[in-house]
Design a protein around this motif. Structure first.
Motif, short mmCIF file in Angstrom:
data_model
loop_
_atom_site.label_atom_id
_atom_site.label_comp_id
_atom_site.label_asym_id
_atom_site.label_seq_id
_atom_site.Cartn_x
_atom_site.Cartn_y
_atom_site.Cartn_z
N THR A 3 0.83 -1.21 0.00
CA THR A 3 0.00 0.00 0.00
C THR A 3 0.86 1.26 0.00
O THR A 3 0.47 2.27 -0.58
N THR A 4 2.03 1.18 0.61
CA THR A 4 2.91 2.35 0.62
C THR A 4 3.39 2.67 -0.79
O THR A 4 3.38 3.83 -1.22
N LEU A 5 3.81 1.65 -1.51
CA LEU A 5 4.26 1.86 -2.89
C LEU A 5 3.12 2.37 -3.76
O LEU A 5 3.32 3.28 -4.58
N ARG A 6 1.95 1.81 -3.58
CA ARG A 6 0.79 2.27 -4.33
C ARG A 6 0.50 3.74 -4.05
O ARG A 6 0.26 4.53 -4.96
N ASN A 7 0.54 4.15 -2.78
CA ASN A 7 0.28 5.54 -2.42
C ASN A 7 1.34 6.48 -2.99
O ASN A 7 1.02 7.58 -3.45
N VAL A 8 2.59 6.06 -2.98
CA VAL A 8 3.65 6.87 -3.55
C VAL A 8 3.44 7.03 -5.05
O VAL A 8 3.61 8.12 -5.61
N LEU A 9 3.05 5.97 -5.73
CA LEU A 9 2.80 6.05 -7.17
C LEU A 9 1.62 6.96 -7.48
O LEU A 9 1.64 7.72 -8.48
N ILE A 10 0.60 6.95 -6.64
CA ILE A 10 -0.55 7.84 -6.84
C ILE A 10 -0.11 9.30 -6.69
O ILE A 10 -0.47 10.15 -7.51
N VAL A 11 0.68 9.59 -5.68
CA VAL A 11 1.15 10.96 -5.47
C VAL A 11 2.03 11.40 -6.63
O VAL A 11 1.92 12.53 -7.13
N LEU A 12 2.90 10.53 -7.10
CA LEU A 12 3.74 10.87 -8.25
C LEU A 12 2.92 11.09 -9.51
O LEU A 12 3.22 12.00 -10.30
N ALA A 13 1.89 10.31 -9.72
CA ALA A 13 1.03 10.49 -10.89
C ALA A 13 0.29 11.82 -10.82
O ALA A 13 0.16 12.53 -11.82
N LEU A 14 -0.19 12.17 -9.64
CA LEU A 14 -0.87 13.45 -9.50
C LEU A 14 0.09 14.62 -9.71
O LEU A 14 -0.26 15.62 -10.35
N ALA A 15 1.30 14.50 -9.20
CA ALA A 15 2.30 15.55 -9.38
C ALA A 15 2.64 15.70 -10.86
O ALA A 15 2.79 16.81 -11.37
N ALA A 16 2.78 14.58 -11.57
CA ALA A 16 3.09 14.63 -13.00
C ALA A 16 1.93 15.27 -13.77
O ALA A 16 2.16 16.04 -14.71
N ALA A 17 0.71 14.98 -13.38
CA ALA A 17 -0.45 15.57 -14.05
C ALA A 17 -0.46 17.09 -13.85
O ALA A 17 -0.76 17.85 -14.78
N VAL A 18 -0.13 17.55 -12.66
CA VAL A 18 -0.10 18.98 -12.39
C VAL A 18 0.98 19.66 -13.21
O VAL A 18 0.79 20.75 -13.77
N VAL A 19 2.14 19.03 -13.31
CA VAL A 19 3.27 19.65 -13.99
C VAL A 19 3.11 19.60 -15.51
O VAL A 19 3.36 20.60 -16.20
N PHE A 20 2.70 18.48 -16.06
CA PHE A 20 2.77 18.30 -17.50
C PHE A 20 1.48 18.54 -18.26
O PHE A 20 1.52 18.85 -19.45
N LEU A 21 0.32 18.40 -17.66
CA LEU A 21 -0.93 18.62 -18.38
C LEU A 21 -1.23 20.12 -18.46
O LEU A 21 -0.97 20.86 -17.50
N PRO A 22 -1.77 20.57 -19.58
CA PRO A 22 -2.14 21.99 -19.67
C PRO A 22 -3.28 22.31 -18.71
O PRO A 22 -4.26 21.58 -18.63
N GLY A 23 -3.12 23.37 -17.96
CA GLY A 23 -4.15 23.74 -16.98
C GLY A 23 -4.05 22.95 -15.69
O GLY A 23 -4.93 23.06 -14.84
N GLY A 24 -3.00 22.17 -15.54
CA GLY A 24 -2.87 21.37 -14.32
C GLY A 24 -2.69 22.22 -13.07
O GLY A 24 -3.21 21.91 -12.01
N GLY A 25 -1.93 23.30 -13.21
CA GLY A 25 -1.73 24.20 -12.08
C GLY A 25 -3.02 24.88 -11.66
O GLY A 25 -3.31 25.01 -10.47
N THR A 26 -3.82 25.28 -12.64
CA THR A 26 -5.11 25.90 -12.35
C THR A 26 -6.05 24.91 -11.68
O THR A 26 -6.74 25.26 -10.72
N ALA A 27 -6.05 23.69 -12.17
CA ALA A 27 -6.90 22.66 -11.58
C ALA A 27 -6.48 22.36 -10.16
O ALA A 27 -7.32 22.21 -9.26
N SER A 28 -5.17 22.29 -9.93
CA SER A 28 -4.71 22.00 -8.58
C SER A 28 -5.04 23.15 -7.63
O SER A 28 -5.39 22.93 -6.47
N GLU A 29 -4.96 24.40 -8.10
CA GLU A 29 -5.33 25.55 -7.26
C GLU A 29 -6.83 25.51 -6.94
O GLU A 29 -7.23 25.82 -5.81
N THR A 30 -7.64 25.13 -7.91
CA THR A 30 -9.08 25.04 -7.69
C THR A 30 -9.39 23.96 -6.66
O THR A 30 -10.22 24.17 -5.75
N ILE A 31 -8.75 22.82 -6.79
CA ILE A 31 -8.96 21.74 -5.83
C ILE A 31 -8.49 22.15 -4.44
O ILE A 31 -9.15 21.89 -3.43
#
Length: 117
Positions: A3-31
């Motif tokens: 579960t620890t590895l799974r949680n780390v992978l989820i956090v990394l995937a969310l961080a990658a989405a914020v950095v690389f997807l267009p509008g990711g920063g705006t979406a993260s600020e909204t959330i």
């Protein structure tokens, strides 16, 4: 997979989405703003519930102690909202610590008076 590895992978995937997807920063600020609003609503609900449960105790306090309690809570709220601006200067930081100490003294004094009854 642990579960620890799974949680780390989820956090990394969310961080990658914020950095690389267009509008990711705006979406993260909204959330983040939505989560902050939910936290404040939950805090307000808790305060109202606590007030309703302890209403008789509050009403039985002497007027001066009750004013001290409410004043301390008001100063705490104002200090919390002004923290960012107060910490921008050295004098503001000192004022912030003085206000926090004042709030703590007021809350401890009102708590001691409540325990005396």
């Amino acid at each position: 997979m642990s579960t620890t590895l799974r949680n780390v992978l989820i956090v990394l995937a969310l961080a990658a989405a914020v950095v690389f997807l267009p509008g990711g920063g705006t979406a993260s600020e909204t959330i983040l703003q939505a989560l902050s609003a939910l936290f404040l609503v939950a805090l307000g609900w808790f305060a109202v519930r606590l007030y309703r449960e302890r209403r008789l105790d509050l009403e039985s306090l002497p007027d001066g102690i009750r004013a001290l309690l409410y004043g301390s809570l008001g100063i705490a709220a104002l200090t919390a909202t002004a923290t960012g601006r107060l910490w921008q200067t050295g004098a503001g930081t000192l004022v912030w610590f003085a206000l926090v100490a004042l709030v703590a003294a007021g809350l401890v004094t009102s708590w001691r008076a409540w325990r005396a009854y």
